[in-house]
Design an enzyme around this catalytic site. Structure first.
Site, mmCIF file in Angstrom:
data_model
loop_
_atom_site.group_PDB
_atom_site.id
_atom_site.type_symbol
_atom_site.label_atom_id
_atom_site.label_comp_id
_atom_site.label_asym_id
_atom_site.label_seq_id
_atom_site.Cartn_x
_atom_site.Cartn_y
_atom_site.Cartn_z
ATOM 1 N N ASP A 228 -1.933 2.242 7.089
ATOM 2 C CA ASP A 228 -1.351 2.062 8.425
ATOM 3 C C ASP A 228 -0.559 3.290 8.860
ATOM 4 O OD1 ASP A 228 -1.797 -0.618 7.270
ATOM 5 O OD2 ASP A 228 -0.913 -1.324 9.133
ATOM 6 N N ASP B 170 -1.123 1.219 13.298
ATOM 7 C CA ASP B 170 -0.509 0.122 12.549
ATOM 8 C C ASP B 170 -1.286 -1.188 12.719
ATOM 9 O OD1 ASP B 170 1.363 -0.881 10.869
ATOM 10 O OD2 ASP B 170 2.931 -1.143 12.376
ATOM 11 N N THR C 170 -2.847 1.883 -0.346
ATOM 12 C CA THR C 170 -2.145 1.097 0.668
ATOM 13 C C THR C 170 -1.253 0.032 0.032
ATOM 14 O OG1 THR C 170 -2.485 -0.453 2.494
ATOM 15 C CG2 THR C 170 -4.255 -0.326 0.881
ATOM 16 N N ASP D 142 2.964 8.178 6.013
ATOM 17 C CA ASP D 142 3.904 8.248 7.147
ATOM 18 C C ASP D 142 5.299 7.762 6.770
ATOM 19 O OD1 ASP D 142 2.575 5.525 7.116
ATOM 20 O OD2 ASP D 142 4.184 5.171 8.567
ATOM 21 N N ASP E 164 -2.253 6.911 2.603
ATOM 22 C CA ASP E 164 -1.711 5.648 3.029
ATOM 23 C C ASP E 164 -2.638 5.121 4.143
ATOM 24 O OD1 ASP E 164 0.360 3.697 3.819
ATOM 25 O OD2 ASP E 164 0.508 5.009 5.573
HETATM 26 P P1 IMP Z 1 0.203 0.907 4.263
HETATM 27 O O1 IMP Z 1 0.851 1.618 5.410
HETATM 28 O O2 IMP Z 1 -1.266 1.164 4.190
HETATM 29 O O3 IMP Z 1 0.910 1.113 2.960
HETATM 30 O O4 IMP Z 1 0.276 -0.658 4.601
HETATM 31 C C1 IMP Z 1 1.498 -1.310 4.837
HETATM 32 C C2 IMP Z 1 1.244 -2.530 5.667
HETATM 33 O O5 IMP Z 1 0.305 -3.382 5.016
HETATM 34 C C3 IMP Z 1 2.493 -3.402 5.842
HETATM 35 O O6 IMP Z 1 3.299 -2.957 6.895
HETATM 36 C C4 IMP Z 1 1.864 -4.751 6.152
HETATM 37 O O7 IMP Z 1 1.664 -4.907 7.534
HETATM 38 C C5 IMP Z 1 0.506 -4.728 5.451
HETATM 39 N N1 IMP Z 1 0.451 -5.638 4.294
HETATM 40 C C6 IMP Z 1 -0.405 -6.659 4.157
HETATM 41 N N2 IMP Z 1 -0.243 -7.266 2.978
HETATM 42 C C7 IMP Z 1 0.768 -6.629 2.349
HETATM 43 C C8 IMP Z 1 1.375 -6.806 1.065
HETATM 44 O O8 IMP Z 1 1.014 -7.678 0.267
HETATM 45 N N3 IMP Z 1 2.372 -5.946 0.747
HETATM 46 C C9 IMP Z 1 2.753 -4.944 1.581
HETATM 47 N N4 IMP Z 1 2.196 -4.742 2.785
HETATM 48 C C10 IMP Z 1 1.200 -5.580 3.184
HETATM 49 MG MG MG Z 2 1.840 3.520 6.468
#
Ligand code: IMP
Ligand code: MG
Length: 338
Positions: free
Chosen positions: A82, A88, A116, A298, A80
């Site tokens: 963020d 974040d 992601t 996470d 993942d």
């Molecule tokens: P991950 O933790 O890498 O899965 O990313 C999640 C974060 O990506 C979310 O909390 C958003 O801040 C950001 N994000 C940006 N664009 C999108 C989208 O189209 N769908 C979901 N999350 C997005």
């Molecule tokens: Mg995450």
């Protein structure tokens, strides 16, 4: 001692009876070995007053999982973004110490995927190239062989947009026809629109009803709300909005899967999910079994967290920060050497 908690066929164990929501464990888990190995960090045996905590158990389960994978082989690790690889909302900067660990995985011929939720439909992949520039530069500068470099991929939007690393041209769009599961190619476009319209309407009414200072963002395969500049949204508002969105969508019995989740300071509803993301990659890379794949993330607290669904397709390790991701990876490498 190796503890087989729930066998792959889902046969009943005492644990399954005590915790009916528990799903398949893809591998045996050497829990005792992990407990001994993690003792210098956890100090469970030395503690007199503090009982083993939720975090201790999470660490031991993660450690046991990595122990098993180190001994039995690993073909693919998806991370993942963020809170797992970087803080974040931050990019993957050149000084991020996780980069050398990702390169080490690639050097061992393991597929490394950034899986992601962040979804950017542009075929140029520019948003991902910008966000992961530290990693891409390090791979370019590394002495990895081309075949090893090509094992880096980015799967964005949960299971919507795949990019493969090319040593000459960086991240390259991979046509969905070649990697998406057949069933995903038959998803009706009308239903996708209906899911996103319904989610958007619910999110709008939450913004209004719960006095949330946020604005709607609508994309091709997702819709969400993000806070107005500089605002920090309250956890209770976010949780209420995500549960309301899930409840509204669930009663509609859509056939296309979606993920509605709380991103920490925003809410998103994406078409698809990380389980499908992992399954697509297993299929694309011809990986024989979920026990040879690991997802590190996470968001595992509940079905409303977006990494949670990956449990159904791969082994998983639950981290609480990018620092912990590094600790777990180092733990995995330390077991390989023995
Ligand atoms: P991950 O933790 O890498 O899965 O990313 C999640 C974060 O990506 C979310 O909390 C958003 O801040 C950001 N994000 C940006 N664009 C999108 C989208 O189209 N769908 C979901 N999350 C997005
Ligand atoms: Mg995450």
């Amino acid at each position: 001692m190796i503890v087989q908690i729930v066998s792959e066929g889902g046969s009943y164990s005492q644990l399954k009876m005590l915790v009916p929501s528990i799903t398949t464990f893809w591998t045996p888990l050497p829990l005792v070995k992990a407990m001994y190995a993690l003792e210098p960090k956890l100090c469970l045996a030395k503690r007199s007053f503090v009982a083993p905590s939720f975090n201790d158990v999470r660490a031991i389960l993660g450690g046991a999982q990595l122990n098993y994978l180190a001994d039995n082989g690993l073909d693919m690790v998806s991370f993942d973004g963020d809170v797992t690889l970087y803080e974040d909302g931050q990019p993957l900067l050149p000084d991020n110490p996780v980069i050398s660990r990702l390169i080490q995985l690639l050097s061992r011929g393991i597929y490394v995927i950034i899986l992601t939720a962040a979804g950017y439909p542009s075929r140029t992949g520019q948003e991902y190239t910008d966000r992961f520039s530290g990693l891409l530069q390090a791979i370019e500068d590394s002495d990895l062989k081309d075949g090893q470099k090509r094992k880096l991929h980015v799967l964005g939007g949960e299971s919507n947009y795949l990019f493969a690393y090319d040593p000459l041209h960086g991240l390259q769009w991979v046509d969905a026809d070649s990697w998406m599961l057949p069933v995903m190619k038959t998803w009706p476009h009308d239903e996708i629109l209906e899911i996103l319209d319904t989610a958007e309407e619910t999110l709008r009414s939450c913004i209004q009803g719960l006095n949330i200072d946020a604005k709607i963002v609508r994309k091709e395969r997702s819709v969400g709300f993000v806070p107005s500049l500089g605002q920090k949204l309250r956890r209770e508002q976010l949780e209420e909005a995500v549960l309301e969105t899930q409840a509204t969508l669930q009663i509609r019995n859509f056939t296309v899967p979606f993920t509605a989740f709380n991103g920490g300071n925003d809410i998103w509803c994406d078409i698809g999910d990380k389980k499908l993301g992992v399954l697509c990659l297993q299929h694309f890379f011809n990986i024989s079994h979920p026990s040879r794949c690991l997802h590190v993330g996470d968001q595992f607290l509940s079905a409303g967290n977006n990494d949670y669904k990956a449990r159904a397709a791969a082994t998983t390790v639950w981290v609480s920060s990018p620092h912990e991701t590094i600790e777990f990876l180092d733990y995995y490498f330390s077991f390989l050497k023995k």
